[in-house]
Write a protein that holds these residues in place. Structure first.
Motif, PDB file in Angstrom:
ATOM      1  N   SER A 125       0.805  -1.221   0.000  1.00 42.38           N
ATOM      2  CA  SER A 125       0.000   0.000   0.000  1.00 42.38           C
ATOM      3  C   SER A 125       0.839   1.273   0.000  1.00 42.38           C
ATOM      4  CB  SER A 125      -0.943   0.020   1.197  1.00 42.38           C
ATOM      5  OG  SER A 125      -0.206  -0.030   2.408  1.00 42.38           O
ATOM      6  N   GLU A 126       2.088   1.185   0.470  1.00 42.05           N
ATOM      7  CA  GLU A 126       2.948   2.370   0.515  1.00 42.05           C
ATOM      8  C   GLU A 126       4.402   1.946   0.399  1.00 42.05           C
ATOM      9  OE1 GLU A 126       3.037   6.344   3.106  1.00 42.05           O
ATOM     10  OE2 GLU A 126       3.784   4.626   4.256  1.00 42.05           O
ATOM     11  N   ILE A 127       5.174   2.785  -0.252  1.00 36.07           N
ATOM     12  CA  ILE A 127       6.623   2.619  -0.357  1.00 36.07           C
ATOM     13  C   ILE A 127       7.255   3.921   0.134  1.00 36.07           C
ATOM     14  CG2 ILE A 127       8.572   2.389  -1.958  1.00 36.07           C
ATOM     15  CD1 ILE A 127       7.085  -0.199  -1.722  1.00 36.07           C
ATOM     16  N   VAL A 128       8.353   3.799   0.863  1.00 38.95           N
ATOM     17  CA  VAL A 128       9.102   4.972   1.288  1.00 38.95           C
ATOM     18  C   VAL A 128      10.473   4.959   0.619  1.00 38.95           C
ATOM     19  CG1 VAL A 128       7.905   5.087   3.517  1.00 38.95           C
ATOM     20  CG2 VAL A 128      10.133   3.934   3.369  1.00 38.95           C
ATOM     21  N   ALA A 129      11.081   6.114   0.592  1.00 35.90           N
ATOM     22  CA  ALA A 129      12.472   6.241   0.151  1.00 35.90           C
ATOM     23  C   ALA A 129      13.111   7.284   1.047  1.00 35.90           C
ATOM     24  CB  ALA A 129      12.552   6.669  -1.308  1.00 35.90           C
ATOM     25  N   PHE A 130      14.381   7.117   1.304  1.00 38.25           N
ATOM     26  CA  PHE A 130      15.080   8.121   2.107  1.00 38.25           C
ATOM     27  C   PHE A 130      16.504   8.244   1.612  1.00 38.25           C
ATOM     28  CE2 PHE A 130      14.584   4.170   4.551  1.00 38.25           C
ATOM     29  CZ  PHE A 130      15.892   3.766   4.735  1.00 38.25           C
ATOM     30  N   ALA A 131      17.061   9.405   1.904  1.00 28.07           N
ATOM     31  CA  ALA A 131      18.422   9.699   1.461  1.00 28.07           C
ATOM     32  C   ALA A 131      19.006  10.764   2.368  1.00 28.07           C
ATOM     33  CB  ALA A 131      18.412  10.204   0.018  1.00 28.07           C
ATOM     34  N   VAL A 132      20.328  10.845   2.347  1.00 28.59           N
ATOM     35  CA  VAL A 132      21.012  11.943   3.015  1.00 28.59           C
ATOM     36  C   VAL A 132      20.425  13.243   2.457  1.00 28.59           C
ATOM     37  CG1 VAL A 132      23.249  13.096   3.252  1.00 28.59           C
ATOM     38  CG2 VAL A 132      23.102  10.600   3.397  1.00 28.59           C
ATOM     39  N   LYS A 133      20.207  14.189   3.327  1.00 27.34           N
ATOM     40  CA  LYS A 133      19.534  15.436   2.950  1.00 27.34           C
ATOM     41  C   LYS A 133      20.152  16.102   1.721  1.00 27.34           C
ATOM     42  CE  LYS A 133      17.634  19.491   5.184  1.00 27.34           C
ATOM     43  NZ  LYS A 133      17.416  20.173   6.444  1.00 27.34           N
ATOM     44  N   THR A 134      21.466  16.017   1.578  1.00 29.35           N
ATOM     45  CA  THR A 134      22.146  16.699   0.466  1.00 29.35           C
ATOM     46  C   THR A 134      22.329  15.810  -0.769  1.00 29.35           C
ATOM     47  OG1 THR A 134      24.278  16.112   1.446  1.00 29.35           O
ATOM     48  CG2 THR A 134      23.379  18.300   1.979  1.00 29.35           C
ATOM     49  N   ASN A 135      21.704  14.641  -0.790  1.00 23.43           N
ATOM     50  CA  ASN A 135      21.802  13.758  -1.953  1.00 23.43           C
ATOM     51  C   ASN A 135      20.729  14.174  -2.967  1.00 23.43           C
ATOM     52  OD1 ASN A 135      21.876  11.721  -3.850  1.00 23.43           O
ATOM     53  ND2 ASN A 135      22.012  10.062  -2.351  1.00 23.43           N
ATOM     54  N   TYR A 136      21.004  15.238  -3.665  1.00 17.31           N
ATOM     55  CA  TYR A 136      20.008  15.830  -4.564  1.00 17.31           C
ATOM     56  C   TYR A 136      19.718  14.956  -5.775  1.00 17.31           C
ATOM     57  CZ  TYR A 136      20.787  19.760  -1.501  1.00 17.31           C
ATOM     58  OH  TYR A 136      20.903  20.545  -0.381  1.00 17.31           O
ATOM     59  N   ARG A 137      20.660  14.146  -6.230  1.00 17.21           N
ATOM     60  CA  ARG A 137      20.387  13.252  -7.369  1.00 17.21           C
ATOM     61  C   ARG A 137      19.314  12.225  -7.004  1.00 17.21           C
ATOM     62  NH1 ARG A 137      26.097  13.508  -7.576  1.00 17.21           N
ATOM     63  NH2 ARG A 137      26.185  11.476  -6.581  1.00 17.21           N
ATOM     64  N   SER A 138      19.452  11.596  -5.851  1.00 17.41           N
ATOM     65  CA  SER A 138      18.437  10.620  -5.436  1.00 17.41           C
ATOM     66  C   SER A 138      17.114  11.300  -5.127  1.00 17.41           C
ATOM     67  CB  SER A 138      18.906   9.817  -4.226  1.00 17.41           C
ATOM     68  OG  SER A 138      19.794   8.802  -4.629  1.00 17.41           O
ATOM     69  N   ARG A 139      17.164  12.459  -4.532  1.00 19.91           N
ATOM     70  CA  ARG A 139      15.930  13.179  -4.241  1.00 19.91           C
ATOM     71  C   ARG A 139      15.191  13.534  -5.536  1.00 19.91           C
ATOM     72  NH1 ARG A 139      16.721  17.473   0.571  1.00 19.91           N
ATOM     73  NH2 ARG A 139      14.460  17.534   0.245  1.00 19.91           N
ATOM     74  N   ALA A 140      15.927  13.876  -6.578  1.00 18.54           N
ATOM     75  CA  ALA A 140      15.300  14.185  -7.868  1.00 18.54           C
ATOM     76  C   ALA A 140      14.598  12.952  -8.432  1.00 18.54           C
ATOM     77  CB  ALA A 140      16.336  14.720  -8.852  1.00 18.54           C
ATOM     78  N   VAL A 141      15.205  11.776  -8.277  1.00 13.20           N
ATOM     79  CA  VAL A 141      14.550  10.540  -8.729  1.00 13.20           C
ATOM     80  C   VAL A 141      13.255  10.336  -7.945  1.00 13.20           C
ATOM     81  CG1 VAL A 141      14.733   8.024  -8.875  1.00 13.20           C
ATOM     82  CG2 VAL A 141      16.692   9.456  -9.516  1.00 13.20           C
ATOM     83  N   MET A 142      13.312  10.508  -6.628  1.00 16.67           N
ATOM     84  CA  MET A 142      12.117  10.339  -5.798  1.00 16.67           C
ATOM     85  C   MET A 142      10.996  11.265  -6.270  1.00 16.67           C
ATOM     86  SD  MET A 142      14.008  10.187  -2.106  1.00 16.67           S
ATOM     87  CE  MET A 142      15.442   9.127  -1.881  1.00 16.67           C
ATOM     88  N   GLU A 143      11.344  12.487  -6.594  1.00 16.59           N
ATOM     89  CA  GLU A 143      10.342  13.447  -7.054  1.00 16.59           C
ATOM     90  C   GLU A 143       9.812  13.068  -8.431  1.00 16.59           C
ATOM     91  OE1 GLU A 143      12.300  17.217  -6.401  1.00 16.59           O
ATOM     92  OE2 GLU A 143      12.299  16.855  -4.227  1.00 16.59           O
ATOM     93  N   ARG A 144      10.672  12.583  -9.321  1.00 15.68           N
ATOM     94  CA  ARG A 144      10.200  12.126 -10.640  1.00 15.68           C
ATOM     95  C   ARG A 144       9.243  10.946 -10.518  1.00 15.68           C
ATOM     96  NH1 ARG A 144      15.434  13.724 -12.254  1.00 15.68           N
ATOM     97  NH2 ARG A 144      16.336  11.658 -12.008  1.00 15.68           N
ATOM     98  N   LEU A 145       9.409  10.154  -9.471  1.00 14.80           N
ATOM     99  CA  LEU A 145       8.519   9.011  -9.233  1.00 14.80           C
ATOM    100  C   LEU A 145       7.171   9.436  -8.655  1.00 14.80           C
ATOM    101  CD1 LEU A 145      11.115   6.535  -7.686  1.00 14.80           C
ATOM    102  CD2 LEU A 145      10.148   6.458 -10.000  1.00 14.80           C
ATOM    103  N   GLY A 146       7.047  10.705  -8.297  1.00 15.35           N
ATOM    104  CA  GLY A 146       5.803  11.194  -7.705  1.00 15.35           C
ATOM    105  C   GLY A 146       5.761  11.063  -6.195  1.00 15.35           C
ATOM    106  N   MET A 147       6.895  10.743  -5.589  1.00 17.45           N
ATOM    107  CA  MET A 147       6.953  10.616  -4.137  1.00 17.45           C
ATOM    108  C   MET A 147       6.894  12.011  -3.515  1.00 17.45           C
ATOM    109  SD  MET A 147       9.769   7.563  -3.714  1.00 17.45           S
ATOM    110  CE  MET A 147       8.986   6.701  -2.340  1.00 17.45           C
ATOM    111  N   THR A 148       6.324  12.092  -2.314  1.00 12.68           N
ATOM    112  CA  THR A 148       6.181  13.380  -1.643  1.00 12.68           C
ATOM    113  C   THR A 148       7.033  13.417  -0.381  1.00 12.68           C
ATOM    114  OG1 THR A 148       4.202  12.613  -0.494  1.00 12.68           O
ATOM    115  CG2 THR A 148       3.880  13.802  -2.564  1.00 12.68           C
ATOM    116  N   HIS A 149       7.502  14.599  -0.075  1.00 16.06           N
ATOM    117  CA  HIS A 149       8.373  14.838   1.080  1.00 16.06           C
ATOM    118  C   HIS A 149       7.673  15.788   2.045  1.00 16.06           C
ATOM    119  CE1 HIS A 149      11.746  17.359   2.895  1.00 16.06           C
ATOM    120  NE2 HIS A 149      11.827  16.191   3.489  1.00 16.06           N
TER     121      HIS A 149
END
Length: 179
Positions: A125-149
């Motif tokens: 029903s839900e998937i999470v993702a996490f990364a070091v705050k300054t890992n902007y490349r991974s955060r961009a992938v999370m956002e492209r996937l439609g994940m919310t922060h």
């Protein structure tokens, strides 16, 4: 079990993956947001662990292979979050690519395949993702996937010592209904 995307195969690990995986996990740039680089023995042990999860649970982190060439380019998958936090129990999605595979959309493509499997086949029903705050490349992938922060969900990773600049992590979420 294998997952296929337009350009990638997500598959079980092979002995032929050990050398390129060891090179990847020894690369300081690839491992920038991890606690340390890995030597060959640690990398091999990690492959054994990841493949064992695929065997035991039917999900985990698959090796990533280019369909066109058979080249190993990293890994992607899901796993149970291995520590206690305000958002656990939870299943996390992640990816790690060789440096030469960066910037081609492979992480997003692989993650979309993993999400389809997680929400469709596994019925999560839900998937999470996490990364070091300054890992902007991974955060961009999370956002492209439609994940919310939500900044209120950010947390200090328990396995990283206080004072380490990589301790603070951002948390992203995606519900099956939103995928």
């Amino acid at each position: 079990m294998e997952l296929m995307t337009e350009r990638l195969i997500l598959r079980r690990w092979r002995d032929s993956d050990r050398e390129p995986r060891a090179a990847m996990t020894a690369d300081p740039e690839v491992m920038e947001f991890y606690p340390r680089t890995l030597d060959r023995a640690a990398s091999d042990a990690n492959i054994d662990f990841l493949d064992g999860n695929l065997e035991r649970f039917g999900y985990g982190f698959w090796a990533l292979e280019m369909q066109a060439t058979g080249q190993f380019i990293g890994c992607a998958g899901i796993q149970d979050v291995p520590f206690e936090a305000s958002f656990t129990p939870a299943v996390e999605i992640g990816w790690q690519l060789t440096r030469d595979a960066w910037g081609h959309g492979y992480a997003t493509e692989a993650a979309r395949g993993v999400l389809a499997h997680a929400f469709g086949t596994l019925g999560l029903s839900e998937i999470v993702a996490f990364a070091v705050k300054t890992n902007y490349r991974s955060r961009a992938v999370m956002e492209r996937l439609g994940m919310t922060h939500n900044p209120a969900d950010d947390f200090d990773r328990p396995s990283i010592p206080e004072g380490n600049p990589h301790r603070r992590h951002v948390l992203y979420r995606l519900k099956a209904a939103e995928a």
